[in-house]
Write an enzyme that holds these catalytic residues in place. Structure first.
Site, PDB file in Angstrom:
ATOM      1  N   LYS A 112       0.800  -1.224   0.000  1.00 55.24           N
ATOM      2  CA  LYS A 112       0.000   0.000   0.000  1.00 55.24           C
ATOM      3  C   LYS A 112       0.831   1.272   0.000  1.00 55.24           C
ATOM      4  O   LYS A 112       0.398   2.277  -0.564  1.00 55.24           O
ATOM      5  CB  LYS A 112      -0.948   0.017   1.209  1.00 55.24           C
ATOM      6  CG  LYS A 112      -2.133  -0.904   1.030  1.00 55.24           C
ATOM      7  CD  LYS A 112      -3.127  -0.755   2.150  1.00 55.24           C
ATOM      8  CE  LYS A 112      -4.293  -1.724   1.975  1.00 55.24           C
ATOM      9  NZ  LYS A 112      -5.145  -1.773   3.154  1.00 55.24           N
ATOM     10  N   LYS A 197      -6.622 -10.158  -5.059  1.00 58.61           N
ATOM     11  CA  LYS A 197      -7.730 -10.302  -4.105  1.00 58.61           C
ATOM     12  C   LYS A 197      -8.902  -9.397  -4.494  1.00 58.61           C
ATOM     13  O   LYS A 197      -8.696  -8.303  -4.999  1.00 58.61           O
ATOM     14  CB  LYS A 197      -7.212  -9.907  -2.714  1.00 58.61           C
ATOM     15  CG  LYS A 197      -8.169 -10.127  -1.583  1.00 58.61           C
ATOM     16  CD  LYS A 197      -7.609  -9.568  -0.275  1.00 58.61           C
ATOM     17  CE  LYS A 197      -7.820  -8.080  -0.175  1.00 58.61           C
ATOM     18  NZ  LYS A 197      -7.638  -7.530   1.189  1.00 58.61           N
ATOM     19  N   LYS A 200     -12.245  -4.273  -1.434  1.00 55.95           N
ATOM     20  CA  LYS A 200     -13.262  -3.226  -1.580  1.00 55.95           C
ATOM     21  C   LYS A 200     -12.682  -1.855  -1.854  1.00 55.95           C
ATOM     22  O   LYS A 200     -13.357  -1.002  -2.404  1.00 55.95           O
ATOM     23  CB  LYS A 200     -14.146  -3.167  -0.354  1.00 55.95           C
ATOM     24  CG  LYS A 200     -13.437  -2.783   0.925  1.00 55.95           C
ATOM     25  CD  LYS A 200     -14.453  -2.577   2.010  1.00 55.95           C
ATOM     26  CE  LYS A 200     -14.066  -3.211   3.330  1.00 55.95           C
ATOM     27  NZ  LYS A 200     -12.753  -2.793   3.835  1.00 55.95           N
TER      28      LYS A 200
HETATM   29  P1  AMP Z   1     -11.371  -5.610   5.118  1.00 55.10           P
HETATM   30  O1  AMP Z   1     -12.218  -5.434   3.907  1.00 55.10           O
HETATM   31  O2  AMP Z   1      -9.920  -5.550   4.768  1.00 55.10           O
HETATM   32  O3  AMP Z   1     -11.769  -4.755   6.251  1.00 55.10           O
HETATM   33  O4  AMP Z   1     -11.607  -7.106   5.598  1.00 55.10           O
HETATM   34  C1  AMP Z   1     -12.621  -7.532   6.489  1.00 55.10           C
HETATM   35  C2  AMP Z   1     -12.579  -9.038   6.575  1.00 55.10           C
HETATM   36  O5  AMP Z   1     -12.912  -9.616   5.300  1.00 55.10           O
HETATM   37  C3  AMP Z   1     -11.191  -9.584   6.917  1.00 55.10           C
HETATM   38  O6  AMP Z   1     -11.346 -10.715   7.750  1.00 55.10           O
HETATM   39  C4  AMP Z   1     -10.627  -9.992   5.594  1.00 55.10           C
HETATM   40  O7  AMP Z   1      -9.669 -11.023   5.695  1.00 55.10           O
HETATM   41  C5  AMP Z   1     -11.874 -10.485   4.876  1.00 55.10           C
HETATM   42  N1  AMP Z   1     -11.720 -10.340   3.420  1.00 55.10           N
HETATM   43  C6  AMP Z   1     -11.591  -9.181   2.738  1.00 55.10           C
HETATM   44  N2  AMP Z   1     -11.472  -9.405   1.408  1.00 55.10           N
HETATM   45  C7  AMP Z   1     -11.526 -10.758   1.256  1.00 55.10           C
HETATM   46  C8  AMP Z   1     -11.446 -11.623   0.115  1.00 55.10           C
HETATM   47  N3  AMP Z   1     -11.317 -11.156  -1.104  1.00 55.10           N
HETATM   48  N4  AMP Z   1     -11.529 -12.949   0.336  1.00 55.10           N
HETATM   49  C9  AMP Z   1     -11.683 -13.453   1.586  1.00 55.10           C
HETATM   50  N5  AMP Z   1     -11.759 -12.692   2.693  1.00 55.10           N
HETATM   51  C10 AMP Z   1     -11.672 -11.362   2.541  1.00 55.10           C
END
Ligand code: AMP
Ligand code: TRP
Length: 331
Positions: A112, A197, A200
Site C-alpha cells: 500500500k 484479491k 473493496k
Molecule cells: P477488510 O475489507 O480488509 O476490512 O476485511 C474484512 C474481513 O474480510 C477480513 O477478515 C478480511 O480477511 C476479509 N476479506 C476481505 N477481502 C476478502 C477476500 N477477497 N476474500 C476473503 N476474505 C476477505
C-alpha cells in the site's frame, strides 16, 4: 468460553470477499459458539487518504450490513472502534513493544505504501503502525480466536508476537490469539484479475461483487468473469486461477468442495451461470434485511451505543492491567 474478535474497515462498500471470507462465519458460527465481538474499525480507515463524510457514511453502512448479515446483538457485541478509547490507549503501549523493522516487513504496508505515493500523496505514519492498532483491537479483549480471511494472517501473527513479547517482559497480561481462516473462500479473487484479491478499496468495479449489487449486476459481473484458456473445468489454483475462483465461490455459496464440484461441469458457461445464481441467492436475504434496517436507523444506532458500552467494560480492565504492568503509575 472462547473469546472471538474480528473487524471490518469502512474504506469502501463491502464485498462478496468480506462476506464469504469473514462475515458469514461470524453470523453462522462464531456468535453462537463463542463470546464474540465484531467491530467496524473506523480508525483504520484513516490510514490512507480519506474523505470524512464518506468514512462516516461507510461506517454506518458497514454496521448495518453486519446486522443484515445476521449478527444478533442479543448474541454478540457489535460496535464501532472509535467509540471505545481503549483501542488507542493500548495501541500506544504496543508501539513501545513492536519494532520499526517488524512494521516495515508487513506485506500490506509494502503493497500500500507505494500505491499511496504513486497517487501523489505522502504515506501516513498510521499506515505503518496500523498492525499495532489491530493488535490492540485483538489483545484488549483477551481474544482467543480471530476469524479473518487469508490476507490478515500476517497481522494476527504480529498480534501473537506482541502478546508473547509483552508477557515475557512485563509479566503475564495478554491471551495469545490465533487466526482462524475459513476452509473455502479464504481469499476470494477479483473476477477480472483472478491473481488479485477481491478488495473493496480497489477502484475496478467490474471484478468486484458488492453485497448491495442488484441481482442483475451480480449476474453480469459473474458471467463476464475472466476465465482461463482451455476448456475443461478443473480445480487448479495455480494453473487456472479464474476457474478455481469461480469453483470456490460456488462451493462457498452452495456447500460442497471446489474439487468435487469441478466434475459436475463440462463448460465454463454452465459453471458461471450456476455460480451467478448461487451468489444471487446468498445475497438475497442480506439485501432484504439491509433494506429493513435502513428504514430504522435509530435501531442501528441503539445497537452501536449499547455495543460500545459492553465493549468498554470488557476492554478497560485488560488495558488498565497492561498500563500497570509496563510501569505507568496508577491514576
Ligand atoms: P477488510 O475489507 O480488509 O476490512 O476485511 C474484512 C474481513 O474480510 C477480513 O477478515 C478480511 O480477511 C476479509 N476479506 C476481505 N477481502 C476478502 C477476500 N477477497 N476474500 C476473503 N476474505 C476477505
Ligand atoms: N485489518 C483488518 C482488515 O483489513 C481489519 C481489522 C482491524 C481487524 N482490526 C482487526 C480484523 C482486528 C480482525 C481483528 O481486514
Amino acid at each position: 468460553m472462547t473469546r472471538v474478535f474480528s473487524g471490518v474497515k469502512p474504506t469502501g462498500h463491502l464485498t462478496l470477499g468480506n462476506y464469504l471470507g469473514a462475515m458469514r462465519r461470524w453470523a453462522e458460527v462464531d456468535q453462537h459458539q463463542a463470546d464474540a465481538l465484531f467491530c467496524v474499525v473506523d480508525l483504520h480507515a484513516l490510514t490512507v487518504d480519506h474523505d470524512p463524510a464518506r468514512v462516516r457514511r461507510l461506517s454506518r453502512q458497514a454496521a448495518t450490513l453486519l446486522l443484515a448479515a445476521g449478527l444478533d446483538p442479543e448474541l454478540c457485541t457489535v460496535f464501532v472502534q472509535s467509540h471505545v478509547d481503549e483501542h488507542a490507549r493500548l495501541s500506544y503501549l504496543l508501539e513501545c513493544v513492536a519494532s520499526d523493522g517488524e512494521m516495515r516487513r508487513m506485506i500490506q504496508y509494502k503493497e500500500k505504501a507505494p500505491r499511496e505515493q504513486a497517487r501523489g500523496g505522502s504515506v501516513r505514519l498510521s499506515l505503518l503502525t496500523y498492525p499495532v492498532l489491530m493488535a490492540a483491537d485483538i489483545l484488549a479483549y483477551g481474544t482467543h480466536e480471530v476469524p479473518v480471511g487469508d490476507d490478515q494472517t500476517q497481522h494476527v501473527e504480529l498480534a501473537r508476537d506482541l502478546a508473547v513479547r509483552f508477557n515475557h517482559r512485563y509479566g503475564h497480561t495478554f491471551v495469545v490469539p490465533k487466526a482462524t481462516p475459513p476452509k473455502v473462500a479464504a481469499r476470494v479473487m477479483n473476477l477480472q484479475d483472478p491473481t488479485a484479491k477481491m478488495g473493496k478499496s480497489d477502484d475496478s468495479g467490474p471484478g468486484i461483487v458488492y453485497l448491495l449489487d442488484e441481482p442483475d449486476v451480480v449476474r453480469k459481473k459473474v458471467m463476464r468473469a475472466v476465465t482461463d484458456s482451455g476448456r475443461e473445468v478443473v480445480y487448479d489454483r495455480e494453473g487456472r486461477p479464474g476457474v478455481a475462483n469461480l469453483l470456490e465461490i460456488l462451493a462457498a455459496c452452495q456447500g460442497g468442495n471446489p474439487e468435487a464440484l469441478s466434475g459436475a461441469y463440462d463448460s465454463y458457461g454452465a459453471l458461471k451461470k450456476d455460480t451467478a445464481e448461487a451468489v444471487v441467492e446468498v445475497l438475497r436475504p442480506v439485501q432484504e434485511r439491509h433494506r429493513e434496517l435502513c428504514a430504522d436507523p435509530a435501531y442501528v444506532e441503539r445497537v452501536l451505543r449499547r455495543g460500545a458500552e459492553k465493549a468498554r467494560e470488557m476492554a478497560r480492565p485488560m488495558v488498565d492491567a497492561a498500563y500497570r504492568a509496563i510501569g505507568l503509575l496508577p491514576a
